[in-house]
Design an enzyme around this catalytic site. Sequence first.
Site, PDB file in Angstrom:
ATOM      1  N   GLU A   6      -4.128   7.424   7.027  1.00 49.15           N
ATOM      2  CA  GLU A   6      -4.855   8.117   5.964  1.00 49.15           C
ATOM      3  C   GLU A   6      -5.960   8.933   6.604  1.00 49.15           C
ATOM      4  O   GLU A   6      -6.465   8.565   7.666  1.00 49.15           O
ATOM      5  CB  GLU A   6      -5.517   7.092   5.017  1.00 49.15           C
ATOM      6  CG  GLU A   6      -4.668   6.682   3.865  1.00 49.15           C
ATOM      7  CD  GLU A   6      -5.375   5.712   2.931  1.00 49.15           C
ATOM      8  OE1 GLU A   6      -6.587   5.478   3.091  1.00 49.15           O
ATOM      9  OE2 GLU A   6      -4.702   5.186   2.043  1.00 49.15           O
ATOM     10  N   LYS A  46       0.817  -1.226   0.000  1.00 45.63           N
ATOM     11  CA  LYS A  46       0.000   0.000   0.000  1.00 45.63           C
ATOM     12  C   LYS A  46       0.846   1.269   0.000  1.00 45.63           C
ATOM     13  O   LYS A  46       0.543   2.224  -0.712  1.00 45.63           O
ATOM     14  CB  LYS A  46      -0.930   0.024   1.207  1.00 45.63           C
ATOM     15  CG  LYS A  46      -1.854  -1.156   1.311  1.00 45.63           C
ATOM     16  CD  LYS A  46      -3.121  -0.948   0.534  1.00 45.63           C
ATOM     17  CE  LYS A  46      -3.938  -2.216   0.494  1.00 45.63           C
ATOM     18  NZ  LYS A  46      -3.254  -3.413  -0.006  1.00 45.63           N
ATOM     19  N   ARG A  58      -6.393  -8.807 -10.323  1.00 51.21           N
ATOM     20  CA  ARG A  58      -7.000 -10.106 -10.654  1.00 51.21           C
ATOM     21  C   ARG A  58      -8.366  -9.871 -11.289  1.00 51.21           C
ATOM     22  O   ARG A  58      -8.862  -8.749 -11.302  1.00 51.21           O
ATOM     23  CB  ARG A  58      -7.193 -10.903  -9.367  1.00 51.21           C
ATOM     24  CG  ARG A  58      -8.133 -10.187  -8.411  1.00 51.21           C
ATOM     25  CD  ARG A  58      -8.662 -11.041  -7.287  1.00 51.21           C
ATOM     26  NE  ARG A  58      -9.727 -10.372  -6.579  1.00 51.21           N
ATOM     27  CZ  ARG A  58      -9.577  -9.459  -5.638  1.00 51.21           C
ATOM     28  NH1 ARG A  58      -8.358  -9.097  -5.270  1.00 51.21           N
ATOM     29  NH2 ARG A  58     -10.606  -8.889  -5.062  1.00 51.21           N
ATOM     30  N   HIS A  88     -16.338  -6.255   5.088  1.00 51.02           N
ATOM     31  CA  HIS A  88     -15.456  -6.332   3.919  1.00 51.02           C
ATOM     32  C   HIS A  88     -15.789  -7.489   2.995  1.00 51.02           C
ATOM     33  O   HIS A  88     -15.056  -7.770   2.053  1.00 51.02           O
ATOM     34  CB  HIS A  88     -13.984  -6.352   4.336  1.00 51.02           C
ATOM     35  CG  HIS A  88     -13.650  -5.203   5.239  1.00 51.02           C
ATOM     36  ND1 HIS A  88     -13.653  -3.905   4.802  1.00 51.02           N
ATOM     37  CD2 HIS A  88     -13.372  -5.154   6.556  1.00 51.02           C
ATOM     38  CE1 HIS A  88     -13.376  -3.102   5.821  1.00 51.02           C
ATOM     39  NE2 HIS A  88     -13.202  -3.828   6.901  1.00 51.02           N
TER      40      HIS A  88
HETATM   41  C1  MV4 Z   1     -10.807   3.546   3.913  1.00 52.98           C
HETATM   42  C2  MV4 Z   1     -12.061   3.945   4.440  1.00 52.98           C
HETATM   43  C3  MV4 Z   1     -12.198   5.252   4.819  1.00 52.98           C
HETATM   44  N1  MV4 Z   1     -11.178   6.116   4.698  1.00 52.98           N
HETATM   45  N2  MV4 Z   1      -9.815   4.451   3.813  1.00 52.98           N
HETATM   46  C4  MV4 Z   1     -11.593  -1.117   3.772  1.00 52.98           C
HETATM   47  C5  MV4 Z   1     -10.791  -2.199   3.120  1.00 52.98           C
HETATM   48  C6  MV4 Z   1      -9.851  -1.535   2.165  1.00 52.98           C
HETATM   49  N3  MV4 Z   1     -10.069  -2.038   0.834  1.00 52.98           N
HETATM   50  C7  MV4 Z   1     -10.133  -0.083   2.269  1.00 52.98           C
HETATM   51  N4  MV4 Z   1     -11.166   0.120   3.238  1.00 52.98           N
HETATM   52  C8  MV4 Z   1     -11.534   1.371   3.640  1.00 52.98           C
HETATM   53  N5  MV4 Z   1     -10.574   2.306   3.516  1.00 52.98           N
HETATM   54  C9  MV4 Z   1     -10.016   5.689   4.202  1.00 52.98           C
HETATM   55  N6  MV4 Z   1      -9.010   6.569   4.121  1.00 52.98           N
HETATM   56  C10 MV4 Z   1     -13.068   2.998   4.537  1.00 52.98           C
HETATM   57  C11 MV4 Z   1     -12.810   1.698   4.148  1.00 52.98           C
HETATM   58  C12 MV4 Z   1     -13.900   0.781   4.301  1.00 52.98           C
HETATM   59  C13 MV4 Z   1     -14.482   0.148   3.208  1.00 52.98           C
HETATM   60  C14 MV4 Z   1     -14.014   0.320   1.913  1.00 52.98           C
HETATM   61  C15 MV4 Z   1     -14.605  -0.310   0.869  1.00 52.98           C
HETATM   62  C16 MV4 Z   1     -15.686  -1.153   1.085  1.00 52.98           C
HETATM   63  C17 MV4 Z   1     -16.152  -1.344   2.345  1.00 52.98           C
HETATM   64  C18 MV4 Z   1     -15.561  -0.709   3.424  1.00 52.98           C
HETATM   65  C19 MV4 Z   1     -16.065  -0.921   4.713  1.00 52.98           C
HETATM   66  C20 MV4 Z   1     -15.479  -0.303   5.765  1.00 52.98           C
HETATM   67  C21 MV4 Z   1     -14.388   0.538   5.567  1.00 52.98           C
END
Ligand code: MV4
Length: 503
Positions: free
Chosen positions: A202, A119, A294, A237
């Site tokens: 972040e 990341k 993927r 997730h």
């Molecule tokens: C975040 C976020 C809020 N702010 N980053 C969750 C897993 C990873 N793929 C990224 N994720 C998140 N990153 C920042 N700066 C909220 C999430 C997140 C989320 C993202 C996508 C789909 C579902 C989610 C559920 C909770 C939190």
Amino acid sequence: MNAPFKKVLIANRGEIAVRVIRACHEMGIRTVAVFSEADRDALHVRYAHEAYLIGPPPSSESYLRIDKILDVARHSGAEAIHPGYGFLSENDAFSRACREAGVVFIGPPPEAMEAMGDKVRSRELMTKAGVNVVPGSPPLTDGKDAVRYAERIGYPVLLKASSGGGGKGMRVVRSSTEMPSLLAQAQGEARSSFGDETVFLEKYIERPRHIEVQVLADAHGNCVHFGERECSIQRRHQKLIEESPSPVIDAKTRETIGAMAVTAAKACGYVSAGTVEMLRSADGSFYFMEMNTRLQVEHPVTEMVYGVDLVKAMIDIAGGAKLPWTQDLIVARGHAIECRIIAEDPARNFMPAPGLIRALRGPSGPGVRYDGGVYGGYTVPVHYDPMLAKLITWGGDRNEAAARMVRALDELRVDGVKTSIAFHRRVMTHPAFLAGELHTGFLEEHPELLFSGTDPWLSEVAVLAAAVHHFRRLEQLSLRAPQAAASGRTSTWKRGAHVGWRR
Ligand code: MV4
């Protein structure tokens, strides 16, 4: 065009292995399945031309064994391997091992996987390429360091693991007093999950929408996008429902985020099908989140709307073909929704409910695509992800796609295991869903969706039971009683012979 390979090995199981086998067979390519001891009766083994046992049920001893899979490729003469999703699909060591073994990996080169797998590194790369990333920090050294960056970014902030994914090692921090303990937790989880305790900060985006852009890149420097998918209905997730297009994206925004995704893919030297994940904040800003290197579970919604077969495209690209499209030839039509049919109990925290599927009826009809990995009489093994099938519907607009989904969910019958079918039906008729008011906290905001009112199937059974009761009563009233009343001389014996003996 001629198929680029004569024989392809599918290093996966379940519905995605079946999906890839279907693409191969349409292309006239022979298929090689691999399977674990738990998968002797699996559907992908039956659909492939050849199948080889690669080990015991645990995936660490079967579907994750690079050496065994390459042995099968050599033995069977497969020239290429499709990894599907999960398992080895994002493992750069596997992509590299294929290259070294002289077998074509149907996916991105290891260098692109490495660049996007870390990341911190991908954030740096994207920033340099001019892609909008969430304001953040470099890797953190200690609590003081973390507080300093958090104050610069502004609370709330989110601690993330550099090697992370799927939300592991993530912590929301709302004030400096919480930082030391949450930092320790995030580092501990990162170490135990990924063997790397590197974490960074972040800006925390509250209630974002999860929007991702599908890209296809060839090995000749061409890259196009196929619009976005919205995957905001998820639980811890795990995505449950996805759709294309997103209800909040207009043509101009699509062009902007599409260009962002193409820039991201080109910056890491991407080849094959890939997905650029973005978060959309409530104010409408888009931020690069990560790139999934993927084919994704939800790729069919894009296929339905854009009339493209992404798996066939991946195979052609792996064979060295140039993309047959320029961006202006890629046109969306209508709307598609996908529901993941999982053997889990939504009312019990989505507890896995594997077991014997006593009977199964797949839906069909206009606008329905059913990508299944199981059949009636099959026992869902406990060792793997309990997704049974994906149900995808297409419609001229979002409402038609949703109405078709309700109809297709009603046609779909899975007997013997608990499933998410009734849950999906409740979502499809929920006013907030129909209004397109989606965000990643959707299910927390609407917890009633997790619990069954009355199962529509059960109400159907109740109607049938009521009808049976009603007609029996009618028979008693109109056949026995009037007859008896009209002909008082008819003996009980005669009447019994005519209408049968009844209570
Ligand atoms: C975040 C976020 C809020 N702010 N980053 C969750 C897993 C990873 N793929 C990224 N994720 C998140 N990153 C920042 N700066 C909220 C999430 C997140 C989320 C993202 C996508 C789909 C579902 C989610 C559920 C909770 C939190």
